[in-house]
Design a protein around this motif. Structure first.
Motif, PDB file in Angstrom:
ATOM      1  N   GLN A 230       0.869  -1.028   0.067  1.00 27.85           N
ATOM      2  CA  GLN A 230      -0.132   0.038  -0.072  1.00 27.85           C
ATOM      3  C   GLN A 230       0.673   1.219  -0.124  1.00 27.85           C
ATOM      4  OE1 GLN A 230      -2.590  -0.725   3.521  1.00 27.85           O
ATOM      5  NE2 GLN A 230      -4.124  -1.380   2.024  1.00 27.85           N
ATOM      6  N   ASN A 231       0.422   2.226  -0.696  1.00 34.44           N
ATOM      7  CA  ASN A 231       1.217   3.661  -0.563  1.00 34.44           C
ATOM      8  C   ASN A 231       0.814   4.286   0.366  1.00 34.44           C
ATOM      9  OD1 ASN A 231      -1.243   4.578  -1.540  1.00 34.44           O
ATOM     10  ND2 ASN A 231      -0.543   4.966  -3.590  1.00 34.44           N
ATOM     11  N   ASN A 232       1.276   5.513   0.312  1.00 32.38           N
ATOM     12  CA  ASN A 232       0.813   6.588   1.506  1.00 32.38           C
ATOM     13  C   ASN A 232      -0.337   7.692   1.119  1.00 32.38           C
ATOM     14  OD1 ASN A 232       2.786   5.426   3.222  1.00 32.38           O
ATOM     15  ND2 ASN A 232       4.327   6.621   2.374  1.00 32.38           N
ATOM     16  N   THR A 233      -0.891   7.401   0.180  1.00 29.34           N
ATOM     17  CA  THR A 233      -1.905   8.308  -0.001  1.00 29.34           C
ATOM     18  C   THR A 233      -3.346   8.028   0.980  1.00 29.34           C
ATOM     19  OG1 THR A 233      -3.081   6.790  -1.681  1.00 29.34           O
ATOM     20  CG2 THR A 233      -1.352   8.373  -2.324  1.00 29.34           C
ATOM     21  N   ILE A 234      -4.113   9.194   0.978  1.00 29.12           N
ATOM     22  CA  ILE A 234      -5.202   8.862   1.718  1.00 29.12           C
ATOM     23  C   ILE A 234      -6.445   8.866   0.943  1.00 29.12           C
ATOM     24  CG2 ILE A 234      -6.701  10.115   3.820  1.00 29.12           C
ATOM     25  CD1 ILE A 234      -4.024  11.192   4.670  1.00 29.12           C
TER      26      ILE A 234
ATOM     27  N   PRO B   2      -5.222   4.866   1.485  1.00 31.21           N
ATOM     28  CA  PRO B   2      -4.223   4.234   0.862  1.00 31.21           C
ATOM     29  C   PRO B   2      -4.572   3.396  -0.618  1.00 31.21           C
ATOM     30  CG  PRO B   2      -4.548   3.138   2.858  1.00 31.21           C
ATOM     31  CD  PRO B   2      -5.421   4.663   2.928  1.00 31.21           C
ATOM     32  N   GLN B   3      -3.782   3.143  -1.282  1.00 32.51           N
ATOM     33  CA  GLN B   3      -4.074   2.448  -2.574  1.00 32.51           C
ATOM     34  C   GLN B   3      -3.128   1.147  -2.606  1.00 32.51           C
ATOM     35  OE1 GLN B   3      -2.791   5.271  -5.618  1.00 32.51           O
ATOM     36  NE2 GLN B   3      -4.770   5.414  -6.420  1.00 32.51           N
TER      37      GLN B   3
END
Length: 212
Positions: free
Chosen positions: A147-151, A153-154
């Protein structure tokens, strides 16, 4: 029992059934003469057909009980190319589950599926001195979920490639089946240490027990 666990159990049962079939259906060996069984020829010296040079099996890998939990299966199809050489292919699957705890009492459960394949070769080094000791090389490619650190997460995937070299010691059970202890060094580990650790843990050394 969820679908993934049922699938893992089915693969283990099938592998065990195939392995047992190999043990019981091998042609007559030469042990009565005090000799090791031939791997590519009949007792009369005729070449064995292609199907009787095949080895089926695999092993259990990446076992971790607790938090995190992980378990993997690695079916293998190998071919006895000569009396001293084995080549083969395999597929790998690892199920990973972890529960994360955050301040304030919040928790999160993370699940990931890793899968890929490998090709390998083994060559018996010095059969007159140490029988069943092989130099072992392979190339493995694994798709890793993260998972990436976006909000929010993707969920993403990335392929991790590795070249591994080392040794395998095989304890034969029959002409086409044995228990194998393998120690390999990952030559590619330091080129991508973060994602390599997702597949191989915190060390470039890989230890395996397999059956084929």
């Amino acid at each position: 029992m969820n679908l993934i666990q049922k699938g893992l159990l089915a693969i283990m049962l099938i592998s065990s059934s195939v392995a047992f079939g190999q043990i019981t259906e091998d042609p007559e060996e030469r042990r009565g003469e005090g000799k090791d069984p031939l791997k590519t020829k009949t007792p009369e010296g005729d070449p064995l057909p292609f199907s009787q040079r095949l080895r089926f099996g695999g092993g259990i890998s990446n076992v971790s009980i607790g938090n995190p939990f992980s378990i993997g299966v690695a079916p293998v199809l190998a071919y006895q190319a000569s009396e001293r050489a084995i080549v083969g292919v395999g597929i790998n699957y690892v199920y990973y589950r972890a529960k994360y705890y955050y301040q304030g009492g919040a928790t999160e459960i993370y699940r990931a599926n890793q899968y890929g394949g490998r090709v390998f070769g083994m060559y018996e080094i010095v059969p007159n001195i140490v029988k069943n000791l092989y130099v072992h090389g392979e190339f493995e490619n694994t798709s890793v979920g993260y998972q990436n650190n976006t909000i929010p997460p993707q969920d993403l995937r990335r392929w991790v490639s590795a070249g591994l070299v080392g040794l395998t010691y095989s304890q034969p059970i029959s002409r086409r089946f044995g228990v194998n202890l393998t120690a390999l060094y990952n030559l590619s580990y330091n080129a991508d240490p973060i994602f390599s650790s997702f597949v191989y843990g915190g060390s470039p050394w890989v230890i395996r027990v397999s059956f084929f």
